[in-house]
Write a protein that holds these residues in place. Sequence first.
Motif, PDB file in Angstrom:
ATOM      1  N   TYR A  68       0.805  -1.314   0.019  1.00 23.93           N
ATOM      2  CA  TYR A  68       0.021   0.092  -0.038  1.00 23.93           C
ATOM      3  C   TYR A  68       0.851   1.197   0.092  1.00 23.93           C
ATOM      4  N   VAL A  69       1.715   1.289   0.815  1.00 24.52           N
ATOM      5  CA  VAL A  69       2.612   2.428   0.790  1.00 24.52           C
ATOM      6  C   VAL A  69       3.387   2.714  -0.535  1.00 24.52           C
ATOM      7  N   LYS A  70       3.873   1.669  -0.973  1.00 30.42           N
ATOM      8  CA  LYS A  70       4.543   1.840  -2.226  1.00 30.42           C
ATOM      9  C   LYS A  70       3.436   2.427  -3.494  1.00 30.42           C
ATOM     10  N   ALA A  71       2.163   1.714  -3.357  1.00 28.63           N
ATOM     11  CA  ALA A  71       1.280   2.157  -4.295  1.00 28.63           C
ATOM     12  C   ALA A  71       0.638   3.708  -4.151  1.00 28.63           C
ATOM     13  N   ALA A  72       0.506   4.058  -2.779  1.00 26.88           N
ATOM     14  CA  ALA A  72      -0.031   5.432  -2.575  1.00 26.88           C
ATOM     15  C   ALA A  72       1.190   6.531  -2.395  1.00 26.88           C
ATOM     16  N   TRP A  73       2.440   6.026  -2.671  1.00 24.87           N
ATOM     17  CA  TRP A  73       3.480   6.984  -2.589  1.00 24.87           C
ATOM     18  C   TRP A  73       3.318   8.133  -3.525  1.00 24.87           C
ATOM     19  N   PRO A  74       3.262   8.042  -4.717  1.00 21.25           N
ATOM     20  CA  PRO A  74       2.927   9.178  -5.772  1.00 21.25           C
ATOM     21  C   PRO A  74       1.965  10.041  -5.515  1.00 21.25           C
ATOM     22  N   ILE A  75       1.072   9.932  -4.424  1.00 20.43           N
ATOM     23  CA  ILE A  75       0.121  10.681  -4.328  1.00 20.43           C
ATOM     24  C   ILE A  75       0.429  11.946  -3.658  1.00 20.43           C
ATOM     25  N   ILE A  76       1.226  11.805  -2.693  1.00 18.16           N
ATOM     26  CA  ILE A  76       1.906  12.899  -1.813  1.00 18.16           C
ATOM     27  C   ILE A  76       3.329  13.204  -2.250  1.00 18.16           C
ATOM     28  N   TRP A  86      14.692  -1.948   3.599  1.00 20.83           N
ATOM     29  CA  TRP A  86      14.469  -2.981   4.506  1.00 20.83           C
ATOM     30  C   TRP A  86      13.793  -2.497   5.924  1.00 20.83           C
ATOM     31  N   HIS A  87      14.247  -1.119   6.133  1.00 22.72           N
ATOM     32  CA  HIS A  87      13.466  -0.569   7.456  1.00 22.72           C
ATOM     33  C   HIS A  87      12.144  -0.140   7.058  1.00 22.72           C
ATOM     34  N   ILE A  88      11.780   0.090   5.857  1.00 23.85           N
ATOM     35  CA  ILE A  88      10.478   0.466   5.667  1.00 23.85           C
ATOM     36  C   ILE A  88       9.251  -0.760   5.686  1.00 23.85           C
ATOM     37  N   GLU A  89      10.021  -1.970   5.276  1.00 25.62           N
ATOM     38  CA  GLU A  89       9.095  -3.058   5.195  1.00 25.62           C
ATOM     39  C   GLU A  89       9.153  -3.748   6.637  1.00 25.62           C
ATOM     40  N   ALA A  90      10.108  -3.533   7.530  1.00 24.19           N
ATOM     41  CA  ALA A  90       9.924  -3.641   8.902  1.00 24.19           C
ATOM     42  C   ALA A  90       9.045  -2.774   9.769  1.00 24.19           C
ATOM     43  N   ILE A  91       8.904  -1.697   9.584  1.00 23.98           N
ATOM     44  CA  ILE A  91       8.084  -0.900   9.983  1.00 23.98           C
ATOM     45  C   ILE A  91       6.466  -1.105   9.559  1.00 23.98           C
ATOM     46  N   CYS A  92       6.302  -1.481   8.309  1.00 19.47           N
ATOM     47  CA  CYS A  92       5.216  -2.085   7.832  1.00 19.47           C
ATOM     48  C   CYS A  92       4.587  -3.258   8.349  1.00 19.47           C
ATOM     49  N   GLU A  93       5.751  -4.175   8.652  1.00 16.85           N
ATOM     50  CA  GLU A  93       5.310  -5.437   9.153  1.00 16.85           C
ATOM     51  C   GLU A  93       5.076  -5.428  10.644  1.00 16.85           C
ATOM     52  N   HIS A  94       5.572  -4.539  11.463  1.00 12.08           N
ATOM     53  CA  HIS A  94       5.237  -4.194  12.936  1.00 12.08           C
ATOM     54  C   HIS A  94       3.975  -3.385  12.746  1.00 12.08           C
ATOM     55  N   LEU A 113       4.166  -0.099  20.285  1.00 12.92           N
ATOM     56  CA  LEU A 113       5.374  -0.385  19.660  1.00 12.92           C
ATOM     57  C   LEU A 113       5.850   0.802  19.592  1.00 12.92           C
ATOM     58  N   LEU A 114       7.162   0.875  19.732  1.00 13.36           N
ATOM     59  CA  LEU A 114       8.115   2.140  19.719  1.00 13.36           C
ATOM     60  C   LEU A 114       9.181   1.956  18.491  1.00 13.36           C
ATOM     61  N   ILE A 115       9.022   2.987  17.685  1.00 20.45           N
ATOM     62  CA  ILE A 115      10.040   2.889  16.532  1.00 20.45           C
ATOM     63  C   ILE A 115      11.009   3.973  16.577  1.00 20.45           C
ATOM     64  N   ASN A 116      12.220   3.425  16.519  1.00 22.92           N
ATOM     65  CA  ASN A 116      13.617   4.309  16.746  1.00 22.92           C
ATOM     66  C   ASN A 116      14.480   4.106  15.566  1.00 22.92           C
ATOM     67  N   ILE A 117      14.301   4.838  14.663  1.00 24.25           N
ATOM     68  CA  ILE A 117      14.996   5.094  13.494  1.00 24.25           C
ATOM     69  C   ILE A 117      15.524   6.657  13.178  1.00 24.25           C
ATOM     70  N   PRO A 118      16.453   6.730  12.437  1.00 25.23           N
ATOM     71  CA  PRO A 118      17.021   8.198  12.155  1.00 25.23           C
ATOM     72  C   PRO A 118      15.858   8.992  11.380  1.00 25.23           C
ATOM     73  N   PHE A 119      16.087  10.099  11.446  1.00 20.40           N
ATOM     74  CA  PHE A 119      15.052  11.167  10.630  1.00 20.40           C
ATOM     75  C   PHE A 119      15.277  11.014   9.261  1.00 20.40           C
ATOM     76  N   THR A 170      11.274   7.869   6.297  1.00 21.70           N
ATOM     77  CA  THR A 170       9.934   7.864   5.999  1.00 21.70           C
ATOM     78  C   THR A 170       8.997   7.349   7.225  1.00 21.70           C
ATOM     79  N   LYS A 171       9.515   7.492   8.304  1.00 22.71           N
ATOM     80  CA  LYS A 171       8.796   7.027   9.687  1.00 22.71           C
ATOM     81  C   LYS A 171       7.641   7.806   9.755  1.00 22.71           C
ATOM     82  N   SER A 172       7.486   9.255   9.551  1.00 18.37           N
ATOM     83  CA  SER A 172       6.321   9.974   9.687  1.00 18.37           C
ATOM     84  C   SER A 172       5.077   9.756   8.779  1.00 18.37           C
TER      85      SER A 172
END
Length: 191
Positions: A50-58, A68-76, A88-94, A97-99
């Motif tokens: 969904y993230v990959k498909a919706a990405w071009p909208i914004i 891999w980090h995006i896939e890991a966030i999505c899976e969690h 769930l606590l997500i700690n990754i650098p700014f 694409t966390k926000s």
Amino acid sequence: MNSAVLNPSRSRIKVRPPLLGKRPANNRVYLPPDAALVEGALLSRDLHSYVKAAWPIINQGRPFVDGWHIEAICEHLQAVSSGEIRKLLINIPFRCTKSLTVGVFWPSWEWSFAPQIQWLCLSYAADLSTRDSLRCRNVIESRWYQDRWGDMFQLLGDQNVKNRYENTKHGVRISTSLGGLATGEGGDRVV
């Protein structure tokens, strides 16, 4: 407290939207109604797709760079949606694409199959909270989203402002900041 560990052997649905329909000037592919509904059903099962498909909208003009980090966030986040993880606590650098993933795509994705979910989204700065709220609403109001899930719910006109909007299934997305007002508000998801 439930927690989850990444499991690479878990089967995942990889969706590649079929190249059907006409390609307009903005280079988005618009599918015939039936194909859009089928794609919507598939995308509702997998947040990463969904993230990959919706990405071009914004992010018009900026290509999606997967990691891999995006896939890991999505899976969690999917595990939170399914009740496997309660906190769930997500700690990754700014700038990773966390926000976007957590505050924009996840709420709109979850509303594609559970529009009654209520969201309370907080940020340290009101501008960031408002930015993500508007981006999420832009995804929901987009033709792409409406072609796939427009029959699930509609945004209510009298509760459709930058920092608060509700849908016809009693789902709500409220955005505020740490210094903002959240007293008396709550949600099924607090981000």
